[in-house]
Scaffold this motif. Sequence first.
Motif, PDB file in Angstrom:
ATOM      1  N   THR A   1       3.104   0.918   1.971  1.00  0.00           N
ATOM      2  CA  THR A   1       1.980   0.052   2.330  1.00  0.00           C
ATOM      3  C   THR A   1       1.296  -0.496   1.078  1.00  0.00           C
ATOM      4  OG1 THR A   1       0.031  -0.148   3.733  1.00  0.00           O
ATOM      5  CG2 THR A   1       0.324   1.956   2.585  1.00  0.00           C
TER       6      THR A   1
ATOM      7  N   ALA B   1       1.123  -4.438  -0.018  1.00  0.00           N
ATOM      8  CA  ALA B   1      -0.156  -5.092  -0.315  1.00  0.00           C
ATOM      9  C   ALA B   1      -0.074  -5.834  -1.648  1.00  0.00           C
ATOM     10  CB  ALA B   1      -1.285  -4.067  -0.334  1.00  0.00           C
TER      11      ALA B   1
ATOM     12  N   GLU C   1       6.413   6.343   5.120  1.00  0.00           N
ATOM     13  CA  GLU C   1       6.964   5.508   6.185  1.00  0.00           C
ATOM     14  C   GLU C   1       8.258   4.907   5.649  1.00  0.00           C
ATOM     15  OE1 GLU C   1       4.788   1.772   6.619  1.00  0.00           O
ATOM     16  OE2 GLU C   1       3.599   2.373   4.885  1.00  0.00           O
TER      17      GLU C   1
ATOM     18  N   ILE D   1       0.091   4.393  10.443  1.00  0.00           N
ATOM     19  CA  ILE D   1      -0.699   3.248   9.996  1.00  0.00           C
ATOM     20  C   ILE D   1      -0.868   3.376   8.482  1.00  0.00           C
ATOM     21  CG2 ILE D   1      -2.867   1.967  10.317  1.00  0.00           C
ATOM     22  CD1 ILE D   1      -1.254   2.406  12.946  1.00  0.00           C
ATOM     23  N   SER D   2      -0.268   2.480   7.745  1.00  0.00           N
ATOM     24  CA  SER D   2      -0.324   2.553   6.273  1.00  0.00           C
ATOM     25  C   SER D   2       0.061   3.936   5.772  1.00  0.00           C
ATOM     26  CB  SER D   2      -1.734   2.227   5.761  1.00  0.00           C
ATOM     27  OG  SER D   2      -2.103   0.953   6.143  1.00  0.00           O
TER      28      SER D   2
ATOM     29  N   HIS E   1      -0.474   6.662   7.245  1.00  0.00           N
ATOM     30  CA  HIS E   1      -1.342   7.705   7.800  1.00  0.00           C
ATOM     31  C   HIS E   1      -0.955   7.967   9.244  1.00  0.00           C
ATOM     32  CE1 HIS E   1      -3.589   7.172   4.247  1.00  0.00           C
ATOM     33  NE2 HIS E   1      -4.251   6.108   4.617  1.00  0.00           N
TER      34      HIS E   1
ATOM     35  N   HIS F   1       3.228  -4.580  11.766  1.00  0.00           N
ATOM     36  CA  HIS F   1       2.159  -5.174  10.956  1.00  0.00           C
ATOM     37  C   HIS F   1       2.695  -5.365   9.537  1.00  0.00           C
ATOM     38  CE1 HIS F   1      -1.593  -5.461   8.693  1.00  0.00           C
ATOM     39  NE2 HIS F   1      -2.236  -5.664   9.822  1.00  0.00           N
TER      40      HIS F   1
ATOM     41  N   LYS G   1       0.520  -2.950   6.884  1.00  0.00           N
ATOM     42  CA  LYS G   1       0.314  -1.551   7.258  1.00  0.00           C
ATOM     43  C   LYS G   1       1.558  -0.896   7.845  1.00  0.00           C
ATOM     44  CE  LYS G   1      -4.100  -2.418   9.330  1.00  0.00           C
ATOM     45  NZ  LYS G   1      -5.128  -1.764  10.163  1.00  0.00           N
TER      46      LYS G   1
ATOM     47  N   GLN H   1       2.608  -0.393  10.690  1.00  0.00           N
ATOM     48  CA  GLN H   1       2.214  -0.468  12.090  1.00  0.00           C
ATOM     49  C   GLN H   1       0.732  -0.784  12.173  1.00  0.00           C
ATOM     50  OE1 GLN H   1       3.426   3.299  13.961  1.00  0.00           O
ATOM     51  NE2 GLN H   1       4.356   2.095  15.597  1.00  0.00           N
ATOM     52  N   GLY H   2       0.367  -1.600  13.157  1.00  0.00           N
ATOM     53  CA  GLY H   2      -1.039  -1.846  13.447  1.00  0.00           C
ATOM     54  C   GLY H   2      -1.400  -1.176  14.765  1.00  0.00           C
TER      55      GLY H   2
ATOM     56  N   ILE I   1      -9.456   4.313   9.053  1.00  0.00           N
ATOM     57  CA  ILE I   1      -8.014   4.092   9.203  1.00  0.00           C
ATOM     58  C   ILE I   1      -7.598   3.978  10.664  1.00  0.00           C
ATOM     59  CG2 ILE I   1      -7.275   5.134   7.002  1.00  0.00           C
ATOM     60  CD1 ILE I   1      -6.635   7.666   8.469  1.00  0.00           C
TER      61      ILE I   1
ATOM     62  N   ASP J   1      -6.703  -2.822  15.383  1.00  0.00           N
ATOM     63  CA  ASP J   1      -6.487  -4.165  14.841  1.00  0.00           C
ATOM     64  C   ASP J   1      -6.689  -5.195  15.944  1.00  0.00           C
ATOM     65  OD1 ASP J   1      -5.356  -3.763  11.998  1.00  0.00           O
ATOM     66  OD2 ASP J   1      -4.293  -2.299  13.218  1.00  0.00           O
TER      67      ASP J   1
END
Length: 651
Positions: free
Chosen positions: A360, A364, A389, A523-524, A526, A553, A556, A558-559, A591, A595
Amino acid sequence: MTQATLYPVPDNVKNRCHVTNEQYLALYQESIEQPEQFWSKQAQRLSWSKPFTQVKDTSYELGKVKINWFADGELNASVNCLDRHLPERADQVAFYWEGDEPGVQKEVTYQALYDEVCQLANGMKALGVGKGDRVTIYLPMIPQAAVALLACARIGAVHSVVFAGFSPDALGSRIIDCDSKLVVTTDQALRGSRATNLKDNTDIALAHLGDTNPVKNVIVIKHVGKSIDFHQGRDVWYHELLAQQPKACTPEPMNAEDPLFILYTSGSTGKPKGVLHTTGGYLVYASMTHQYVFDYQDGDIYWCAADVGWVTGHSYIVYGPLANGASSVMFEGVPTYPSVKRIAQIVDKYQVNILYTAPTAIRALMAHGEAPVEGADLSSLRILGSVGEPINPEAWHWYHDKIGKGNCPIVDTWWQTETGGILITPLPGATALKPGSATRPFFGVKPALVDNEGNIVEGQGEGNLVITDSWPGQMRTLYGDHDRFEQTYFSTYAGVYFTGDGARRDEDGYYWLTGRVDDVLNISGHRLGTAEIESCLVAHEAIAEAAVVGYPHDIKGQGIYVYVTPRVGVEPSEDLTKAIRAWVREEISPIATPDLVQWAPAGLPKTRSGKIMRRILRKIAANEHDQLGDISTLADPSVVEMLVNNRLNRK
Ligand code: WTA
């Protein structure tokens, strides 16, 4: 995808690494065929105050699951991370701490770390904390986070770190679950110049617990200098406590199977799970993987850019590197503050040789093209790591070409809070890489794929990832709930540990992780349980029912896509949507902020027996509503049509 280009081991890496491919194959074979012999040799990397005579005593049989390693040996984790290094490394830097603001920095030597750990350990003892007691640690990425973990280990207290991004309620429920006597926190945390008042959060958490609050003391580190509410009789300033304590503390001899820590993680049901790790096996495994996977060599500067609130921080910022006498960078901030150049600047500043971060973060930065690496000298880098991930090939190439300048192997490390350390990964000098594949098992790890009926998939194929035998770093139980431990990990497929992940194995035996097969979101990097977010949503006064799914996403991975049915009489509006996002943010953590929030006034798609059909909700969220499959079992198919028409993700 399995036709991916093979990236052979670069010569500069091959010539200095711990193991070549031939050595990997031979050692792997030994580790599988003679695990007792293999691990008993490997365990000599630690210093034991009482040598073990037993090595492995494990069973995955449902109802009788037990995992014991080196069970009659004794050792202390803090001694292994500190004391034994002092004769040679007292003045060596253990942590180059880089603050959130550039220019704010500190060096902590092994001697300084030892001194402070002993002082805090003595301070905790003075507050009545002893062997077996639980201590909650709620700290940002400051050197005292490592000090606090090791001080617990020194006196045999069991630490439970709660990520500093979690809300007061999340903190409170984790304190209650393990019945913590003590909390260690700080006035304020800074990340990307955003401040979080951790001490205030602690006060709120404890106040909410009311009569059930088990916490006797709160140790407060003065980090930023923000004023706090000081609760006389309960709160203790860290610097005042330490000032009175000697810089020596006799370590508590711990049995190899005595608990070292609890770390809460999300599962597919609502309540977070207290993953419990013990002392001997965990430390052998963290230390060995750190050395081999990152090819750590004396003198290297190593930087794991994770947070101590997650297992990566435990194993690869604190225990693994310190057990190996490593010099690490510890970073308080985020990769994009004050600019997207920060990671490269830190690599340049400390001449980092090994960088371990998450996809992630890479995505970014990648969005900014060349800018993140402009003006920085990255030639010190030798090895890059990825965790949390699956790394998509595009991000892999950017990482490889722009950060690694094409000559640093990327170790894509697959593992979990539960596994204690890395299980599937390339080894830098041994493994030819394929972008996006975590490649092959680490020593002693026996992965397998099973279909939904539990049949083993042989050769090339896809399935649910299981591990068929124990390794020393494996979790031992869920704190206070051994039955849930057995049910969660050993009941889905008989006789094996179920990871919750799906994977594919290609013609070279390489593993490609395909994501969670349960209701856990990533998620990112997490982990969050959909059930956790759903129960938070339905606790909001405007919401009757909620379903949460993940969707692809760009940054991330996943969103969070939320479907909510309002209560009777509630009119959905933009303001209400905002309020709901803020609610989840406050109740769980930033977190967990949804979204996309889609209102479902007509209700959610359900089977005739009333079960929410998540499969359909996932498809709509992914904008794949043309692949809904069979919806004939739905109680009311018109509900689906409405959701499709009003879907929020049209990419
Ligand atoms: C995912 C983090 C693909 C996976 C260390 C796992 C990965 C979950 C990878 C554990 C990887 C972690 N490739 N997926 N290299 N690393 N995962 O407990 O779904 O926070 O089950 O531990 O992250 O997350 P956890």
